[in-house]
Motif scaffolding. Sequence first.
Motif, PDB file in Angstrom:
ATOM      1  N   SER A 193      36.359  26.688   0.727  1.00 38.47           N
ATOM      2  CA  SER A 193      36.763  25.292   0.524  1.00 38.47           C
ATOM      3  C   SER A 193      35.885  24.336   1.335  1.00 38.47           C
ATOM      4  O   SER A 193      35.509  23.268   0.862  1.00 38.47           O
ATOM      5  CB  SER A 193      38.231  25.126   0.902  1.00 38.47           C
ATOM      6  OG  SER A 193      38.646  23.801   0.701  1.00 38.47           O
ATOM      7  N   LYS A 194      35.542  24.736   2.547  1.00 35.82           N
ATOM      8  CA  LYS A 194      34.730  23.855   3.417  1.00 35.82           C
ATOM      9  C   LYS A 194      33.328  23.626   2.836  1.00 35.82           C
ATOM     10  O   LYS A 194      32.728  22.565   3.025  1.00 35.82           O
ATOM     11  CB  LYS A 194      34.642  24.427   4.832  1.00 35.82           C
ATOM     12  CG  LYS A 194      33.927  25.759   4.938  1.00 35.82           C
ATOM     13  CD  LYS A 194      33.871  26.248   6.377  1.00 35.82           C
ATOM     14  CE  LYS A 194      33.125  27.589   6.457  1.00 35.82           C
ATOM     15  NZ  LYS A 194      33.102  28.092   7.846  1.00 35.82           N
ATOM     16  N   GLU A 197      33.702  21.029   0.150  1.00 32.44           N
ATOM     17  CA  GLU A 197      33.867  19.719   0.776  1.00 32.44           C
ATOM     18  C   GLU A 197      32.530  19.205   1.319  1.00 32.44           C
ATOM     19  O   GLU A 197      32.250  18.008   1.276  1.00 32.44           O
ATOM     20  CB  GLU A 197      34.904  19.802   1.888  1.00 32.44           C
ATOM     21  CG  GLU A 197      36.329  19.995   1.360  1.00 32.44           C
ATOM     22  CD  GLU A 197      37.375  20.029   2.459  1.00 32.44           C
ATOM     23  OE1 GLU A 197      37.039  19.724   3.621  1.00 32.44           O
ATOM     24  OE2 GLU A 197      38.538  20.357   2.154  1.00 32.44           O
ATOM     25  N   ARG A 201      30.734  15.852   0.215  1.00 33.29           N
ATOM     26  CA  ARG A 201      30.286  14.897   1.243  1.00 33.29           C
ATOM     27  C   ARG A 201      28.843  14.478   0.997  1.00 33.29           C
ATOM     28  O   ARG A 201      28.495  13.306   1.158  1.00 33.29           O
ATOM     29  CB  ARG A 201      30.442  15.542   2.622  1.00 33.29           C
ATOM     30  CG  ARG A 201      29.903  14.720   3.789  1.00 33.29           C
ATOM     31  CD  ARG A 201      30.721  13.496   4.059  1.00 33.29           C
ATOM     32  NE  ARG A 201      32.102  13.840   4.403  1.00 33.29           N
ATOM     33  CZ  ARG A 201      33.051  12.946   4.618  1.00 33.29           C
ATOM     34  NH1 ARG A 201      32.767  11.657   4.492  1.00 33.29           N
ATOM     35  NH2 ARG A 201      34.271  13.321   4.920  1.00 33.29           N
ATOM     36  N   ILE A 252      36.861  12.551   1.094  1.00 32.59           N
ATOM     37  CA  ILE A 252      36.857  13.826   0.383  1.00 32.59           C
ATOM     38  C   ILE A 252      38.239  14.449   0.506  1.00 32.59           C
ATOM     39  O   ILE A 252      38.737  14.669   1.609  1.00 32.59           O
ATOM     40  CB  ILE A 252      35.815  14.797   0.982  1.00 32.59           C
ATOM     41  CG1 ILE A 252      34.453  14.100   1.169  1.00 32.59           C
ATOM     42  CG2 ILE A 252      35.709  16.050   0.129  1.00 32.59           C
ATOM     43  CD1 ILE A 252      33.839  13.573  -0.088  1.00 32.59           C
ATOM     44  N   SER A 254      40.538  17.701  -0.894  1.00 33.70           N
ATOM     45  CA  SER A 254      40.558  18.968  -1.608  1.00 33.70           C
ATOM     46  C   SER A 254      41.990  19.390  -1.906  1.00 33.70           C
ATOM     47  O   SER A 254      42.856  19.323  -1.031  1.00 33.70           O
ATOM     48  CB  SER A 254      39.857  20.045  -0.762  1.00 33.70           C
ATOM     49  OG  SER A 254      39.958  21.295  -1.385  1.00 33.70           O
TER      50      SER A 254
END
Length: 361
Positions: A193-194, A197, A201, A252, A254
Motif C-alpha cells: 500500500s505504501k 501511495e 504522491r 493521498i 488509500s
Amino acid sequence: MSNRLFQGLIHQMRDTMDCVIGVVDSTATIIACSELTKIGTTNEFVSLDLSDSHDIFVRDGYTYKPFGSHIKPDYAVFVEGSDENAAKYANIMAITLSSIKQYYDEKYDRNNFIKNVVLDNVLPGDIVVKARELHFNADVSRVVFLIRIISSNDVSAYDVIQNLFPDKTKDFVFNITESDIVLVKEIKSNVESKDLEKLARSISDTLSGEFYTRVNVGIGTAVVGVKDLARSFKEAQIALEVGKVFDTDKVIVSYDNLGIARLIYHLPTTLCETFLQEVFKKGSIESLDHETLFTIQKFFENNLNVSETSRKLFVHRNTLVYRLEKIKKLTGLDLREFDHAIIFKIALMVKKYLSANPTKF
C-alpha cells in the motif's frame, strides 16, 4: 478514425508508388486516396465484388484487394494498373493497412473496454469473453487511482498523467468528469500500500510542482484480472469521500488505510443518529465550546496522557484535569478512562460524518 488513419498512410506511400492508390469502404466509396479529388466518390460495380470474398480483382484499370476482420471484407485497397506489379502493391498495402488498423482498433477498444468495466457498464459474463478477445492477461494485478482536480490552470492534467504513464498496453488513463481522471495501473503482485501511495504522491507532486494543479488522489485495492476493476474504482471513490470528511488535509487517501472511518461511512445514517442520541444525552455535545473540543482533540492525539497534553497546550496540569471533569459532568464520559475515550472518539467521528453528508457509492 479509420479514414484519417488510412489517408495518413496513403499520403506517406504515394511518393513510393508512381500511380494512384487508395482505399474504398464496403459501399465502394473512396475514403482515402493519393488524389484527394477522388475522395467521397463511389463505384457501384466494385461494391458487388467487395461483398463476395477477400480475393484480388481488377475493375476499370484498377487492381483491388479487399481486407478486413469480418467474413465480408470491410475495405479494399486499390492500385492503378492491372499488371503483376499492381497486384503485388495491392497485396502489400492490404497487409500493411489491415495490420495497422487492427493495432489501432485494439488499442482504442482496450481503453474503451477498461473504461466501461471500471464504470460497471459491462455484464460480468461479457467481461471475461471480451478481455480474452483483447488479449488481457487474466493473472496480472491492477489498481485504480482516482485523481480529482481541486484547482488548476490552463494545463490539461489528463495529458500530463498520460505522459507520466506512456505504456498504453499496460496503463489506461481516461476522464469520467471534468474534474475526475481515472488511472488503471498494472502493478506487481506483491506491491504494498505504501508503494501505491508513493506513486500517487509523485503524480500529485508533478502536477502541483510543475503545472500548478492541485489534486487529491483516491486509491482502490489491488485486483487480479479485469472483472474486479469496478470494485477498485468504487473503493477509490469512497477513499476520496471519506478523506474529505475525516482527513481534510490528506492529499493521498488509500482505501486500505481508512480504518474506522470506512466502517462509519458504511453505516446507515439512522443508526448513526440513534448512537449519537444515546451517547450525548440532551444535546450535551452542543454545550461543548470550541476550546473544550480542541482540548479533547489534543488529549486524544497525546494518547490520553494528562501531563503530555497539558505541556502541549501550555496549561497547568490541574487546568486540564478541571476541563476533563467539566466534560465528564456534561456528557457522563470520563475521557481518562479508555472505554469512555473510545466511545467519545467514535461519537465525534459519527457527528462529523453526519454533518458532512458525503456522497454514497
